[in-house]
Design a protein around this motif. Structure first.
Motif, PDB file in Angstrom:
ATOM      1  N   TRP B 292     -47.094  -1.983 -51.820  1.00 61.55           N
ATOM      2  CA  TRP B 292     -46.214  -2.398 -52.910  1.00 61.55           C
ATOM      3  C   TRP B 292     -46.702  -1.835 -54.251  1.00 61.55           C
ATOM      4  O   TRP B 292     -45.921  -1.315 -55.037  1.00 61.55           O
ATOM      5  CB  TRP B 292     -46.144  -3.925 -52.965  1.00 61.55           C
ATOM      6  N   LEU B 293     -48.011  -1.969 -54.484  1.00 66.13           N
ATOM      7  CA  LEU B 293     -48.593  -1.442 -55.716  1.00 66.13           C
ATOM      8  C   LEU B 293     -48.396   0.069 -55.781  1.00 66.13           C
ATOM      9  O   LEU B 293     -48.194   0.634 -56.856  1.00 66.13           O
ATOM     10  CB  LEU B 293     -50.081  -1.800 -55.768  1.00 66.13           C
ATOM     11  N   GLY B 294     -48.430   0.735 -54.645  1.00 65.36           N
ATOM     12  CA  GLY B 294     -48.197   2.177 -54.585  1.00 65.36           C
ATOM     13  C   GLY B 294     -46.718   2.532 -54.603  1.00 65.36           C
ATOM     14  O   GLY B 294     -46.362   3.666 -54.299  1.00 65.36           O
ATOM     15  N   ARG B 295     -45.889   1.603 -54.953  1.00 62.72           N
ATOM     16  CA  ARG B 295     -44.453   1.787 -55.060  1.00 62.72           C
ATOM     17  C   ARG B 295     -43.865   2.461 -53.822  1.00 62.72           C
ATOM     18  O   ARG B 295     -42.977   3.304 -53.909  1.00 62.72           O
ATOM     19  CB  ARG B 295     -44.092   2.558 -56.332  1.00 62.72           C
ATOM     20  N   LEU B 296     -44.378   2.104 -52.654  1.00 62.23           N
ATOM     21  CA  LEU B 296     -43.902   2.608 -51.371  1.00 62.23           C
ATOM     22  C   LEU B 296     -43.955   4.126 -51.291  1.00 62.23           C
ATOM     23  O   LEU B 296     -43.152   4.759 -50.612  1.00 62.23           O
ATOM     24  CB  LEU B 296     -42.493   2.092 -51.064  1.00 62.23           C
ATOM     25  N   ASN B 297     -44.908   4.699 -52.023  1.00 66.62           N
ATOM     26  CA  ASN B 297     -45.118   6.145 -51.983  1.00 66.62           C
ATOM     27  C   ASN B 297     -46.552   6.391 -51.499  1.00 66.62           C
ATOM     28  O   ASN B 297     -47.503   6.056 -52.191  1.00 66.62           O
ATOM     29  CB  ASN B 297     -44.908   6.701 -53.393  1.00 66.62           C
ATOM     30  N   PRO B 298     -46.703   6.964 -50.281  1.00 64.93           N
ATOM     31  CA  PRO B 298     -48.052   7.088 -49.707  1.00 64.93           C
ATOM     32  C   PRO B 298     -49.047   7.826 -50.604  1.00 64.93           C
ATOM     33  O   PRO B 298     -50.251   7.554 -50.525  1.00 64.93           O
ATOM     34  CB  PRO B 298     -47.807   7.850 -48.406  1.00 64.93           C
ATOM     35  N   LEU B 299     -48.582   8.739 -51.456  1.00 64.20           N
ATOM     36  CA  LEU B 299     -49.524   9.411 -52.361  1.00 64.20           C
ATOM     37  C   LEU B 299     -50.140   8.410 -53.330  1.00 64.20           C
ATOM     38  O   LEU B 299     -51.339   8.422 -53.590  1.00 64.20           O
ATOM     39  CB  LEU B 299     -48.834  10.530 -53.130  1.00 64.20           C
ATOM     40  N   LEU B 300     -49.290   7.510 -53.868  1.00 70.00           N
ATOM     41  CA  LEU B 300     -49.810   6.480 -54.763  1.00 70.00           C
ATOM     42  C   LEU B 300     -50.595   5.429 -53.983  1.00 70.00           C
ATOM     43  O   LEU B 300     -51.495   4.780 -54.522  1.00 70.00           O
ATOM     44  CB  LEU B 300     -48.663   5.804 -55.525  1.00 70.00           C
ATOM     45  N   VAL B 301     -50.251   5.295 -52.694  1.00 73.39           N
ATOM     46  CA  VAL B 301     -50.975   4.349 -51.845  1.00 73.39           C
ATOM     47  C   VAL B 301     -52.457   4.714 -51.787  1.00 73.39           C
ATOM     48  O   VAL B 301     -53.321   3.842 -51.692  1.00 73.39           O
ATOM     49  CB  VAL B 301     -50.346   4.308 -50.430  1.00 73.39           C
ATOM     50  N   MET B 302     -52.745   6.012 -51.884  1.00 73.71           N
ATOM     51  CA  MET B 302     -54.160   6.412 -51.886  1.00 73.71           C
ATOM     52  C   MET B 302     -54.898   5.790 -53.075  1.00 73.71           C
ATOM     53  O   MET B 302     -56.051   5.387 -52.963  1.00 73.71           O
ATOM     54  CB  MET B 302     -54.281   7.932 -51.900  1.00 73.71           C
ATOM     55  N   VAL B 303     -54.223   5.744 -54.226  1.00 69.13           N
ATOM     56  CA  VAL B 303     -54.842   5.153 -55.413  1.00 69.13           C
ATOM     57  C   VAL B 303     -54.940   3.638 -55.261  1.00 69.13           C
ATOM     58  O   VAL B 303     -56.006   3.036 -55.455  1.00 69.13           O
ATOM     59  CB  VAL B 303     -54.022   5.508 -56.682  1.00 69.13           C
ATOM     60  N   SER B 304     -53.811   3.011 -54.882  1.00 73.26           N
ATOM     61  CA  SER B 304     -53.814   1.551 -54.798  1.00 73.26           C
ATOM     62  C   SER B 304     -54.742   1.089 -53.677  1.00 73.26           C
ATOM     63  O   SER B 304     -55.333   0.014 -53.758  1.00 73.26           O
ATOM     64  CB  SER B 304     -52.398   1.018 -54.598  1.00 73.26           C
ATOM     65  N   GLY B 305     -54.880   1.916 -52.638  1.00 76.49           N
ATOM     66  CA  GLY B 305     -55.793   1.571 -51.545  1.00 76.49           C
ATOM     67  C   GLY B 305     -57.228   1.484 -52.035  1.00 76.49           C
ATOM     68  O   GLY B 305     -57.959   0.549 -51.685  1.00 76.49           O
ATOM     69  N   VAL B 306     -57.624   2.447 -52.866  1.00 75.20           N
ATOM     70  CA  VAL B 306     -58.988   2.423 -53.407  1.00 75.20           C
ATOM     71  C   VAL B 306     -59.164   1.198 -54.301  1.00 75.20           C
ATOM     72  O   VAL B 306     -60.176   0.494 -54.229  1.00 75.20           O
ATOM     73  CB  VAL B 306     -59.285   3.721 -54.186  1.00 75.20           C
TER      74      VAL B 306
END
Lengths: 308, 361
Positions: B292-306
């Motif tokens: 959700w924090l990565g706005r359902l975009n796996p590229l941003l998910v890398m950031v929110s995952g960290v």
């Protein structure tokens, strides 16, 4: 033999009561078109609040009251987010559950392993308790049981026979039409969510101050999610909520009864969750059930006044 | 006088970043309030969280260790959430991945060389997660069963299944009564960078998965169909999109990625199957927020995952130093998630003051 049947029924009622309270609350919430997946969290918060207040004051009634208020508070967050801000109800409910599980664990930690001195004791109803078999079974129970039954009957009556109930149902089916009839849609939605939260809070209180008398982290153990499933099972009608709640109460009891037979406790622990899936499967496979699973029409859809 | 919300015509790039960032800050402030109520200094507690996760080399390596499964799971969830399919079952898809890999590792591991057994275990992990994930998809599309409930029930069932295995039939002969399976053979265990718990294989696998998923969601016909299902089910039906096939497929991918995370936890960290909450630090649930924090975009998910891995690591640290229970992390998760979805309202709407209520109708 009669003794065994009696004791099974007593335990079934005790295990079914929090499920009934929770299901009735969620039923009201969903009738107003709001899906609240936060039941598990609200129940956990209700349980820990009731426990702490009862522990501190020695009065389980105050515990119940505090749990109801806590449930209402949690639910009003969901109401604000999903009605006020028209945000995603699924995610908001999940967040509420996470918060409830986390906060209850945090606040309850100092109380682990400290049982209550007083819990909510059974209360005999004069005269009625003298009826053979049914008297001791139904009229020597704790106040949570009586409350859940009265609440269930009230929900049934209000939904079927009052304008309040008709308005509530119309909001879940067609809020625009309701609004044009002068129904205050947002107010109804807020109240429905909050009443649902109070019921979930009280359901949690039953677990920690009547069903047992200690706080254990994770003691709600998925009952909140079973409540969500039971709400579907009930087809959003109070009478079927009774049926579902006691059916599942019975399954919780069965789980303990089968344990001495040497079946792995882990496999037995799957029973309520597996049964939940089985029941939904049963609905899914019967075409009638499948059609009926789809009420209320606007469940989960945000509503904005004046929007076309 | 009251507030009124007006939908924004469009959203700007700046706002797209600013809204979640501000929500995050507000969420952290609310978390601080919880600490305050608990009688802890909120600045100290929050500072402690980020100091232990991002403030030292050791902290950083631990954060990366936990970010890898979150990125794997979160990328898959981003895919299903795009279709508004609420897969809450990643936790058990991860467990099933670990179960399948354990079986492969213990059965074939001793007789096969590392370069064969390791890929086989990852394959098995993907398969285990995918199969477990496809159940709720089939139930929803064919029988109309709500996926939130089915995935959650499957979570409870899978957790009990793992417990059953490790205390029952799979209990390790070498484990002296502990609820573990035997350790995997040496060739089935991943090499780690010295002094860390980071495996180079996972360090490549997680970002590669995120990149692949980004391509899949935004650049392929399949991804387009997934998004149409999410945005407008009616339109998807008119367009002739096969809901059954598409849902099975996206849940296979999502469950499979969670399964890979399970394999990773097993072969890189634990080396044997053990109790569910030992195997996974609630990755399946935290990944919901990651997505959700990565706005359902796996590229941003890398950031929110960290970022969320940092919160898990920091949460663990303050749990120990301040004596808080393990579920404390759930408080952070819940609060941050609720602030994130509130933030979206302000992303989509402008708020203005109205001096007198205009008449409606």
């Amino acid at each position: 033999m009669a003794d065994i049947v009696f004791s099974i029924l007593v335990r079934t009622i005790a295990a079914g009561t929090p499920l009934l309270l929770g299901t009735l609350g969620e039923l009201i919430t969903e009738r107003a078109g709001i899906l609240n997946l936060g039941v598990e969290g609200m129940m956990a918060m209700g349980a820990v609040t009731a426990f702490i207040v009862t522990f501190g004051t020695g009065n389980p009634w105050l515990g119940m009251l505090a749990a109801a208020l806590m449930g209402a508070l949690m639910a009003s967050i969901h109401a604000f987010v999903s009605v006020g801000l028209r945000a995603n109800q699924t995610v908001s409910g999940l967040a509420l559950t996470m918060m409830g599980i986390g906060l209850s664990g945090l606040w309850g930690k100092p109380f682990i392993g400290k049982p209550l001195a007083v819990k909510m004791e059974p209360l005999a109803v004069p005269l009625l308790e003298k009826v053979p078999f049914l008297g001791p079974l139904l009229f020597r129970r704790d106040p949570y049981f009586y409350m859940s039954v009265v609440f269930g009957l009230a929900v049934w009556f209000v939904m079927k026979h009052t304008s309040l109930g008709i308005n509530l149902r119309s909001i879940g089916e067609n809020p625009r039409a309701a609004e044009s009839q002068g129904v205050k849609v947002r107010l109804y939605k807020y109240l429905a969510v909050i009443v649902g939260g109070m019921a979930a809070g009280v359901a949690g209180a039953q677990l920690s101050t009547a069903y047992s008398k200690s706080w254990i982290e994770g003691m709600v153990a998925g009952r909140g999610w079973i409540v969500i499933a039971l709400t579907i099972f009930s087809l959003w009608e109070a009478p079927r909520a009774f049926l579902g709640a006691y059916l599942f109460g019975g399954i919780f009891v069965l789980q303990y009864m089968l344990q001495p037979l040497g079946i792995s406790p882990n496999l037995l622990a799957m029973l309520p969750y597996g049964t939940t899936l089985m029941i939904l499967l049963g609905y899914g496979f019967s075409s009638g059930g499948r059609r009926r699973m789809h009420a209320p029409a606007m469940l989960g859809e945000p509503y904005k006044r004046g929007e076309v | 006088m009251r507030f009124e919300s007006v939908p924004r015509a469009g959203t700007s790039r700046v706002l797209e970043i600013l809204a979640p960032a501000l929500s995050l800050l507000a969420g952290l402030a609310a978390v601080g309030l919880v600490f305050l109520l608990k009688g802890l200094n909120p600045l100290f507690a929050l500072g402690e969280i980020f100091r232990s996760s991002f403030g030292s080399v050791f902290g950083l390596t631990e954060t990366v260790t936990k970010a890898l499964p979150l990125i794997l799971v979160g990328s898959g969830l981003a895919l299903t959430f795009q279709a508004k399919f609420w897969n809450i079952g990643a936790e058990s898809q991860l467990l099933l991945g670990a179960v399948f890999s354990t079986w492969v590792g213990l059965t074939w591991g001793p007789s096969l060389p590392g370069p064969v057994i390791v890929p086989l275990m990852f394959l098995a992990g993907f398969l285990g997660g995918a199969l477990w994930g496809m159940i709720p998809a089939a139930l929803k599309i064919r029988l109309g069963i709500n996926e939130v409930i089915s995935t959650l029930m499957l979570n409870y069932i899978a957790a009990e299944l793992v417990k059953f295995l490790v205390v029952g039939p799979w209990k390790g002969a070498s484990k002296h009564g502990y609820p573990y399976t035997d350790d995997l053979p040496a060739q089935a265990i991943l090499w780690l960078f010295p002094g860390t718990r980071i495996s180079p294989i996972l360090l490549v696998l997680a970002p590669a998965a995120a990149a692949t998923l980004t391509f899949l969601i935004f650049r392929t016909r399949f991804g387009y169909e997934v998004r149409v299902i999410g945005e407008n089910r009616e339109a998807a039906r008119y367009a002739g999109i096969d809901f059954f096939r598409t849902s099975l497929l996206f849940m296979a991918v999502s469950g499979g990625l969670a399964g890979l995370a399970g394999t990773g936890e097993l072969t890189a960290i634990h080396h044997h199957l053990s109790y569910p909450d030992t195997l996974s630090a609630g990755y399946g649930f935290t990944a919901i927020i990651v997505a959700w924090l990565g706005r359902l975009n796996p590229l941003l998910v890398m950031v929110s995952g960290v970022f969320l891995a940092g919160i898990i690591v920091g949460g663990d640290a303050i749990q120990m130093s301040l004596g808080l229970p393990a579920v404390t992390v759930q408080v952070f998760n819940g609060i941050i998630l609720i602030f994130l979805i509130m933030g979206e309202f302000f992303l989509r709407n402008r708020i203005r003051w109205v001096r007198r209520t205009p008449r409606h109708g």
